[in-house]
Design a protein around this motif. Structure first.
Motif, mmCIF file in Angstrom:
data_model
loop_
_atom_site.group_PDB
_atom_site.id
_atom_site.type_symbol
_atom_site.label_atom_id
_atom_site.label_comp_id
_atom_site.label_asym_id
_atom_site.label_seq_id
_atom_site.Cartn_x
_atom_site.Cartn_y
_atom_site.Cartn_z
ATOM 1 N N PHE A 144 7.229 13.180 -4.297
ATOM 2 C CA PHE A 144 6.670 11.828 -4.170
ATOM 3 C C PHE A 144 7.789 10.810 -4.123
ATOM 4 N N GLU A 145 7.863 10.066 -3.027
ATOM 5 C CA GLU A 145 8.889 9.041 -2.835
ATOM 6 C C GLU A 145 8.459 7.709 -3.435
ATOM 7 N N CYS A 146 7.321 7.163 -2.970
ATOM 8 C CA CYS A 146 6.903 5.847 -3.442
ATOM 9 C C CYS A 146 5.487 5.545 -2.985
ATOM 10 N N GLY A 147 4.948 4.489 -3.575
ATOM 11 C CA GLY A 147 3.633 4.004 -3.177
ATOM 12 C C GLY A 147 3.671 2.502 -2.938
ATOM 13 N N PHE A 148 3.036 2.097 -1.859
ATOM 14 C CA PHE A 148 2.868 0.679 -1.552
ATOM 15 C C PHE A 148 1.408 0.329 -1.802
ATOM 16 N N VAL A 149 1.147 -0.603 -2.716
ATOM 17 C CA VAL A 149 -0.204 -1.111 -2.895
ATOM 18 C C VAL A 149 -0.234 -2.462 -2.198
ATOM 19 N N THR A 150 -0.829 -2.466 -1.020
ATOM 20 C CA THR A 150 -0.839 -3.659 -0.170
ATOM 21 C C THR A 150 -2.286 -4.132 -0.036
ATOM 22 N N TYR A 151 -2.742 -4.798 -1.073
ATOM 23 C CA TYR A 151 -4.140 -5.210 -1.147
ATOM 24 C C TYR A 151 -4.425 -6.380 -0.218
ATOM 25 N N ASN B 194 -3.678 -8.947 3.127
ATOM 26 C CA ASN B 194 -3.173 -8.824 4.496
ATOM 27 C C ASN B 194 -1.704 -9.202 4.566
ATOM 28 N N ALA B 195 -1.306 -10.217 3.800
ATOM 29 C CA ALA B 195 0.099 -10.630 3.791
ATOM 30 C C ALA B 195 0.994 -9.503 3.303
ATOM 31 N N ALA B 196 0.556 -8.764 2.289
ATOM 32 C CA ALA B 196 1.353 -7.639 1.788
ATOM 33 C C ALA B 196 1.467 -6.537 2.838
ATOM 34 N N LYS B 197 0.382 -6.288 3.569
ATOM 35 C CA LYS B 197 0.438 -5.279 4.634
ATOM 36 C C LYS B 197 1.497 -5.672 5.662
ATOM 37 N N THR B 198 1.543 -6.957 5.991
ATOM 38 C CA THR B 198 2.507 -7.456 6.968
ATOM 39 C C THR B 198 3.927 -7.433 6.417
ATOM 40 N N GLU B 199 4.105 -7.937 5.201
ATOM 41 C CA GLU B 199 5.446 -8.075 4.623
ATOM 42 C C GLU B 199 6.057 -6.744 4.199
ATOM 43 N N MET B 200 5.270 -5.849 3.642
ATOM 44 C CA MET B 200 5.809 -4.612 3.098
ATOM 45 C C MET B 200 5.763 -3.433 4.063
ATOM 46 N N LEU B 201 4.776 -3.448 4.973
ATOM 47 C CA LEU B 201 4.562 -2.290 5.846
ATOM 48 C C LEU B 201 4.732 -2.616 7.331
ATOM 49 N N ASP B 202 5.064 -3.843 7.632
ATOM 50 C CA ASP B 202 5.267 -4.272 9.022
ATOM 51 C C ASP B 202 4.015 -4.156 9.895
ATOM 52 N N VAL B 203 2.839 -4.275 9.279
ATOM 53 C CA VAL B 203 1.603 -4.327 10.055
ATOM 54 C C VAL B 203 1.524 -5.737 10.637
ATOM 55 N N SER B 204 1.385 -5.846 11.932
ATOM 56 C CA SER B 204 1.414 -7.178 12.542
ATOM 57 C C SER B 204 0.160 -7.977 12.185
ATOM 58 N N ALA B 205 0.370 -9.254 11.954
ATOM 59 C CA ALA B 205 -0.741 -10.161 11.663
ATOM 60 C C ALA B 205 -1.702 -10.201 12.849
ATOM 61 N N ALA B 206 -1.167 -10.087 14.047
ATOM 62 C CA ALA B 206 -2.002 -10.091 15.249
ATOM 63 C C ALA B 206 -2.941 -8.879 15.265
ATOM 64 N N MET B 207 -2.428 -7.722 14.839
ATOM 65 C CA MET B 207 -3.264 -6.527 14.788
ATOM 66 C C MET B 207 -4.388 -6.707 13.779
ATOM 67 N N ILE B 208 -4.049 -7.249 12.613
ATOM 68 C CA ILE B 208 -5.073 -7.485 11.590
ATOM 69 C C ILE B 208 -6.120 -8.459 12.112
ATOM 70 N N ALA B 209 -5.678 -9.512 12.791
ATOM 71 C CA ALA B 209 -6.614 -10.495 13.340
ATOM 72 C C ALA B 209 -7.508 -9.864 14.413
ATOM 73 N N GLN B 210 -6.945 -9.006 15.235
ATOM 74 C CA GLN B 210 -7.699 -8.406 16.335
ATOM 75 C C GLN B 210 -8.701 -7.358 15.858
ATOM 76 N N PHE B 211 -8.267 -6.459 14.979
ATOM 77 C CA PHE B 211 -9.100 -5.322 14.591
ATOM 78 C C PHE B 211 -9.708 -5.440 13.198
ATOM 79 N N GLY B 212 -9.161 -6.308 12.359
ATOM 80 C CA GLY B 212 -9.584 -6.413 10.968
ATOM 81 C C GLY B 212 -8.745 -5.508 10.097
ATOM 82 N N ALA B 213 -8.588 -5.900 8.843
ATOM 83 C CA ALA B 213 -7.782 -5.101 7.919
ATOM 84 C C ALA B 213 -8.379 -3.715 7.727
ATOM 85 N N VAL B 214 -9.697 -3.619 7.814
ATOM 86 C CA VAL B 214 -10.372 -2.328 7.677
ATOM 87 C C VAL B 214 -10.632 -1.792 9.084
#
Length: 160
Positions: free
Chosen positions: A48-55, A57-77
């Motif tokens: 086990f290396e690590c865990g990211f708890v990215t509750y 949307n900003a955390a998903k973007t900042e910690m995991l490089d998930v684009s805000a545009a993708m979240i806006a287009q498809f939804g966080a879920v």
């Protein structure tokens, strides 16, 4: 933690250890539950290396490089965001493989087409990423338990 989750986590750790792979988790609706299940297993530090708890949307973007545009287009879920979360966990750690979860555990948060219990999963290793979308029944804790168990079982299938 249920016996099934403990058994699944133990099997995941054994498989990762045997293959000399490191795991990262990227969790939203499970709030670290997958990481907890894995680290409950003695010797899990080998795999086990690590865990990211990215509750958020900003955390998903900042910690995991998930684009805000993708979240806006498809939804966080969404399966798209789940895939990006898993890929981001590998890219932002020393892990070889990652599992991600993003969903609506309830009791609120449902939106059209995404009822309470909707969870999207991602499993990523190298250039291969698989996703899945399920809808679980039950209260918040039941949804979260089912999500952790499915994430671990899916990781076993993904790696085998």
């Amino acid at each position: 933690m249920t016996h099934d989750i403990n058994d699944l986590a133990g099997r995941v750790c054994t498989l990762l250890d045997n293959r000399r792979l490191l795991l990262a988790t990227a969790e939203s609706c499970t709030g670290g539950g997958i990481s907890h299940a894995i680290t409950d297993i003695p010797g899990s530090s080998n795999s086990f290396e690590c865990g990211f708890v990215t509750y958020s949307n900003a955390a998903k973007t900042e910690m995991l490089d998930v684009s805000a545009a993708m979240i806006a287009q498809f939804g966080a879920v969404s399966e798209e965001v789940a895939a990006a979360m898993a890929q981001g966990a590998v890219a932002n750690s020393n892990a070889d493989v990652a599992v991600s979860t993003t969903g609506i555990a309830g009791p609120a948060g449902a939106v059209p087409g995404k009822p309470v219990g909707t969870v999207c999963f991602g499993w990523s290793k190298g250039d291969v990423t698989h996703t899945e979308r399920l809808v679980f029944a039950g209260d918040r804790q039941a949804v979260r338990r089912q999500t952790v168990a499915h994430a671990l079982a899916g990781l076993l299938r993904f790696l085998e």
